[in-house]
Design a protein around this motif. Structure first.
Motif, short mmCIF file in Angstrom:
data_model
loop_
_atom_site.label_atom_id
_atom_site.label_comp_id
_atom_site.label_asym_id
_atom_site.label_seq_id
_atom_site.Cartn_x
_atom_site.Cartn_y
_atom_site.Cartn_z
N MET A 1 70.19 76.90 24.00
CA MET A 1 69.83 75.52 24.22
C MET A 1 69.54 74.85 22.88
O MET A 1 68.89 75.41 22.01
CB MET A 1 68.60 75.45 25.12
CG MET A 1 68.15 74.02 25.33
SD MET A 1 66.57 73.81 26.18
CE MET A 1 66.76 74.75 27.64
N GLU A 2 70.00 73.63 22.74
CA GLU A 2 69.76 72.86 21.52
C GLU A 2 68.29 72.46 21.44
O GLU A 2 67.68 72.08 22.44
CB GLU A 2 70.65 71.61 21.53
CG GLU A 2 70.60 70.82 20.26
CD GLU A 2 71.56 69.64 20.29
OE1 GLU A 2 71.93 69.19 19.21
OE2 GLU A 2 71.92 69.18 21.38
N ARG A 3 67.72 72.54 20.24
CA ARG A 3 66.32 72.18 20.01
C ARG A 3 66.27 71.08 18.97
O ARG A 3 66.87 71.20 17.91
CB ARG A 3 65.57 73.41 19.52
CG ARG A 3 64.12 73.39 19.85
CD ARG A 3 63.56 74.81 19.78
NE ARG A 3 62.21 74.70 19.32
CZ ARG A 3 61.77 75.13 18.16
NH1 ARG A 3 62.55 75.76 17.34
NH2 ARG A 3 60.51 74.94 17.84
N LEU A 4 65.53 70.00 19.27
CA LEU A 4 65.45 68.86 18.37
C LEU A 4 63.99 68.55 18.03
O LEU A 4 63.12 68.63 18.90
CB LEU A 4 66.05 67.62 19.04
CG LEU A 4 67.49 67.73 19.54
CD1 LEU A 4 67.85 66.50 20.35
CD2 LEU A 4 68.43 67.88 18.36
N GLU A 26 60.45 62.27 27.93
CA GLU A 26 60.71 63.45 28.76
C GLU A 26 61.21 63.04 30.14
O GLU A 26 62.10 63.68 30.70
CB GLU A 26 59.45 64.33 28.87
CG GLU A 26 59.05 65.00 27.57
CD GLU A 26 60.06 66.01 27.03
OE1 GLU A 26 60.89 66.54 27.80
OE2 GLU A 26 60.04 66.26 25.81
N LYS A 29 64.79 61.94 29.71
CA LYS A 29 65.62 63.13 29.45
C LYS A 29 65.96 63.83 30.76
O LYS A 29 67.12 64.21 31.00
CB LYS A 29 64.86 64.07 28.51
CG LYS A 29 65.65 65.26 28.03
CD LYS A 29 64.83 66.12 27.12
CE LYS A 29 64.29 67.24 27.97
NZ LYS A 29 63.76 68.37 27.29
N VAL A 34 69.64 65.70 30.39
CA VAL A 34 69.75 66.24 29.04
C VAL A 34 69.04 67.59 29.00
O VAL A 34 67.90 67.72 29.47
CB VAL A 34 69.14 65.26 28.01
CG1 VAL A 34 69.11 65.87 26.62
CG2 VAL A 34 69.90 63.94 28.01
N THR A 35 69.68 68.57 28.44
CA THR A 35 69.09 69.92 28.42
C THR A 35 68.47 70.29 27.08
O THR A 35 67.82 71.32 26.98
CB THR A 35 70.16 70.97 28.78
OG1 THR A 35 71.23 70.87 27.83
CG2 THR A 35 70.68 70.75 30.19
N ALA A 36 68.65 69.50 26.06
CA ALA A 36 68.07 69.82 24.75
C ALA A 36 66.55 69.88 24.85
O ALA A 36 65.93 69.08 25.55
CB ALA A 36 68.49 68.79 23.71
N GLU A 37 65.97 70.81 24.14
CA GLU A 37 64.51 70.92 24.09
C GLU A 37 64.00 70.04 22.96
O GLU A 37 64.48 70.13 21.83
CB GLU A 37 64.11 72.38 23.83
CG GLU A 37 62.62 72.55 23.69
CD GLU A 37 62.24 73.93 23.20
OE1 GLU A 37 61.08 74.08 22.75
OE2 GLU A 37 63.08 74.85 23.24
N LEU A 38 63.04 69.18 23.28
CA LEU A 38 62.42 68.34 22.26
C LEU A 38 61.12 68.98 21.82
O LEU A 38 60.24 69.25 22.63
CB LEU A 38 62.14 66.93 22.80
CG LEU A 38 63.35 66.13 23.23
CD1 LEU A 38 62.92 64.77 23.77
CD2 LEU A 38 64.32 65.95 22.08
N SER A 39 61.01 69.24 20.53
CA SER A 39 59.80 69.80 19.96
C SER A 39 59.06 68.66 19.27
O SER A 39 59.49 68.19 18.20
CB SER A 39 60.15 70.92 18.97
OG SER A 39 58.98 71.45 18.42
#
Length: 195
Positions: A1-4, A26, A29, A34-39
């Motif tokens: 999974m993409e992490r941003l 969130e 998203k 959208v599956t990217a994880e937002l940090s």
């Protein structure tokens, strides 16, 4: 999974500001799938390069300095919200970094509601300074990182005009905007988000 890395350009955390941006982002998203994880960087109020960026812009030249941040309703900070503590910490760190000893902290941009808002207000400080014979004041908005209406109008027009009626001249450091040091600060914050 993409992490941003996700950074709200408000250095100090408040549930009513940064917390609300996180919540709404969130929600959007999820609705968009959208599956990217937002940090998220919840706060970077004491990031050394942020403090350095503010310090590079501040030229007090012996004048009193009034650091400011956006006011919030007092009731919004119930339950241990760190906003007031973090805003005041940023001011203290910038003062220490620049060697400024004649400084205070106030809130600006209070809303027009019946609620009690964080203070003191900038206007009440200007009144007190005028009564004490202060003729020159630097207003340094450490709660904001770029030019917008609360800088270009509230300070550069509203507070400047208000202070002039009291015999006080107001100046303001240039906003961080595209400061290379501020850009490096954001890079450090992003790295911590993704570590």
């Amino acid at each position: 999974m993409e992490r941003l890395a996700a950074i709200c350009l408000a250095p100090q955390f408040a549930e009513l500001s940064v917390g609300l941006y996180i919540k709404r982002t969130e929600e959007a998203k999820q609705q968009a799938g959208v599956t990217a994880e937002l940090s998220w960087a919840r706060s970077f109020h004491d990031e050394p390069l942020l403090i350095e960026a503010f310090a590079e812009k501040l030229q007090p030249n012996g004048r009193k300095v009034l650091f400011t941040a956006h006011s919030l309703p007092e009731k919004a900070l119930a339950g241990g919200d760190p906003y007031d503590r973090e805003a005041r910490a940023t001011a203290r760190l910038v003062a220490e970094r620049t060697g400024v000893t004649d400084w205070e902290f106030a809130y600006q941009s209070q809303g027009m509601t019946e609620d009690r808002w964080l203070g003191p207000t900038v206007e009440s400080c200007i009144d007190r300074y005028a009564e004490a014979g202060v003729k020159e004041l630097v207003i340094d908005p450490i709660g904001f990182v770029c030019d917008h209406v609360e800088i270009l109008y509230d300070i550069d027009v509203g507070f400047r005009d208000y202070a002039a009626t009291k015999g006080v001249t107001v100046t303001r450091p240039e906003s961080l905007n595209g400061s290379p040091t501020f850009t490096r600060a954001l890079g450090e914050v992003a790295k911590r988000c993704l570590a």
